[in-house]
Design an enzyme around this catalytic site. Structure first.
Site, short mmCIF file in Angstrom:
data_model
loop_
_atom_site.label_atom_id
_atom_site.label_comp_id
_atom_site.label_asym_id
_atom_site.label_seq_id
_atom_site.Cartn_x
_atom_site.Cartn_y
_atom_site.Cartn_z
N GLY A 126 -1.31 -2.77 -11.68
CA GLY A 126 -1.42 -3.83 -10.68
C GLY A 126 -2.54 -4.82 -11.00
CB SER A 127 -6.04 -4.37 -12.16
OG SER A 127 -6.42 -3.51 -11.12
CG ASN A 153 -6.42 -2.90 -0.67
OD1 ASN A 153 -6.32 -4.11 -0.46
ND2 ASN A 153 -7.51 -2.36 -1.14
CD GLN A 212 -2.11 -0.11 -0.93
OE1 GLN A 212 -1.47 0.71 -0.25
NE2 GLN A 212 -2.97 0.27 -1.85
CB SER A 218 0.46 -0.82 -9.10
OG SER A 218 -0.08 0.30 -9.75
CG HIS A 244 -1.29 4.22 -9.34
ND1 HIS A 244 -2.29 4.61 -8.50
CD2 HIS A 244 -1.62 2.99 -9.78
CE1 HIS A 244 -3.21 3.65 -8.45
NE2 HIS A 244 -2.82 2.66 -9.22
CB THR A 273 4.13 -0.11 -28.42
OG1 THR A 273 3.89 -0.62 -29.72
CG2 THR A 273 5.29 0.87 -28.44
CB CYS A 318 -19.50 3.51 -0.48
SG CYS A 318 -20.03 2.57 0.94
C1 PLP Z 1 -4.29 -0.49 -6.14
C2 PLP Z 1 -4.21 -1.96 -5.94
C3 PLP Z 1 -4.32 -2.85 -7.02
C4 PLP Z 1 -4.59 -2.38 -8.42
O1 PLP Z 1 -3.52 -1.70 -8.99
P1 PLP Z 1 -3.77 -0.75 -10.26
O2 PLP Z 1 -2.42 -0.38 -10.74
O3 PLP Z 1 -4.54 0.42 -9.75
O4 PLP Z 1 -4.53 -1.57 -11.26
C5 PLP Z 1 -4.18 -4.20 -6.76
N1 PLP Z 1 -3.96 -4.66 -5.52
C6 PLP Z 1 -3.84 -3.84 -4.45
C7 PLP Z 1 -3.56 -4.42 -3.11
C8 PLP Z 1 -3.98 -2.47 -4.62
O5 PLP Z 1 -3.88 -1.66 -3.56
#
Ligand code: PLP
Length: 390
Positions: free
Chosen positions: A69-70, A149, A177, A197, A199, A235, A323
């Site tokens: 996601g990042s 999130n 999210q 993302s 996960h 890849t 934190c």
């Molecule tokens: C978790 C999250 C991300 C980052 O996703 P990753 O796959 O962990 O890099 C970006 N945006 C939101 C809103 C998220 O909750």
């Protein structure tokens, strides 16, 4: 263990893991190779692309696989900024975005772009009229998250997308999210770019997608080979891609049922906390809310202490604050919805999954009552407050 931190990451579903398995030791071919053996991997990547496109109403060729996601967020913002800089240098976002958006915007500001960070209301909602008012002739991109999130608020992205379209400005949404949790259609919502993302929807970590509407100019973020139609080199992470595709397929098939069940459990949890623990504030919109998100602040206590004590009882939650990175600042989201520092510090985020049970929530509330009571007994702030109100 009771796992209530599904906004941080989710369990890979057994069906997802099963689907991934053959792509490690058996069908390990590189999908870009020409021999027939690689054809299995190639087919699997193509199928996953269809599964993801299907979940958001896109075409398969508009889906690009990323390393999460990042990366998708970074790519969307930096590449649109680069490709459209002749048209203008102004970007609109909100003050409650994920750091993958906020820190990218700060970096872009250093490169000479101008960014407007819109305020939100007390429930964390971006006002579409504020978005429209912020548009200038040089605005090239609007990026507003689908759902937050930390507090679970679902933003009016359909309205914002329509405004963007009306003004000829591109619209990106961080749907990390939201994907797999609420229905999303990029055409109905007028979305030009969308990040997600694996996960966060019961797929594996380290895999994500960027949806890019056809016709949107966007350069490569990772330079190298010609994978992903020359737009994202490297890849293919075949097992990850297969896993995310399977997770998307399962989400499409089960979303309504999962969401209905989680919404009921979510409201049950909120109700028990609100009625059985004094001096509690529920954060985020009550209705426009992700089915699995509960976020509350307990006055007179520190979220971090609360988390440690919950952990000692085998319960995983989150303070929803930064934190973890060693900073003592409360969450930027809770401050943006207008909470004073001392209240924002006492925050707790509990996020459910499709396998969360009512019994788990009952145990959690029972433990929470004892822990909050004990922490307040140790709090000088609470002592003062109790004296004054005796
Ligand atoms: C978790 C999250 C991300 C980052 O996703 P990753 O796959 O962990 O890099 C970006 N945006 C939101 C809103 C998220 O909750």
């Amino acid at each position: 263990m009771i796992y209530l931190d599904n906004a941080a990451t989710t369990r890979v579903l057994p069906e997802v893991f099963e689907a991934m398995k053959p792509y490690f030791c058996e069908n390990y071919g590189n999908p870009s190779s020409v021999y027939r053996f690689a054809g299995e991997s190639k087919k699997a990547v193509a199928e996953a692309r269809e599964q993801l496109a299907g979940l958001i109403g896109a075409e398969a060729r508009e889906i690009y696989f990323t390393g999460g996601g990042s990366e998708a967020d970074n790519w969307a913002l930096k590449a649109v900024a680069e490709a459209y800089k002749e048209k203008g240098n102004h970007i609109i976002t909100s003050s409650i975005e994920h750091h993958a958006i906020l820190h990218t915007c700060q970096w872009l500001e250093k490169q000479g772009f101008q960014v407007t960070y819109l305020d939100v209301d007390e429930n964390g909602l971006v006002r579409p009229e504020d978005v429209e008012a912020a548009i200038r002739p040089e605005t090239i991109l609007i990026s507003i998250m689908t759902a937050n999130n930390e507090i679970g608020t679902i933003e009016p992205i359909g309205e914002i997308g329509a405004i963007a379209e009306k003004h000829g400005v591109l619209f990106h949404t961080d749907a990390v999210q939201a994907l797999g949790h609420i229905p999303l259609d990029v055409n109905e919502l007028h979305v030009d770019l969308l990040s997600a993302s694996g996960h966060k929807l019961h797929g594996p970590k380290g895999i994500g997608i960027l949806y890019v509407r056809k016709g949107v100019k966007i350069g490569s973020f990772i330079h190298g080979g010609s994978q992903e139609r020359n737009r994202r080199a490297g890849t293919h992470n075949v097992p990850g891609i297969v896993g995310m595709g399977k997770a998307a397929e399962l989400a499409a098939a089960n979303m309504n049922q999962w969401a209905a069940r989680q919404t009921e459990l979510r409201d049950y949890l909120i109700h028990r906390i609100e009625t059985e623990i004094p001096y509690v504030k529920v954060n985020g919109d009550r209705k426009k809310r992700l089915p699995n998100n509960v976020n509350v602040c307990f006055r007179f206590i520190e979220g971090e202490s609360l988390l440690i004590m919950l952990d000692s009882k085998g319960i995983c939650g989150s303070s929803g604050s930064a934190c973890t990175s060693g900073s003592l600042d409360p969450s930027h989201v809770l401050l943006a919805i207008g909470l004073p520092h001392e209240i924002a510090h006492g925050s707790l985020r509990l996020t459910l999954s499709e396998s969360t049970t009512k019994e788990e929530l009952d145990t959690t509330v029972d433990e929470l009552k004892t822990i909050v009571e004990r922490l307040r007994q140790m709090s000088p702030l609470y002592e003062d407050f109790a004296k004054k109100n005796r």
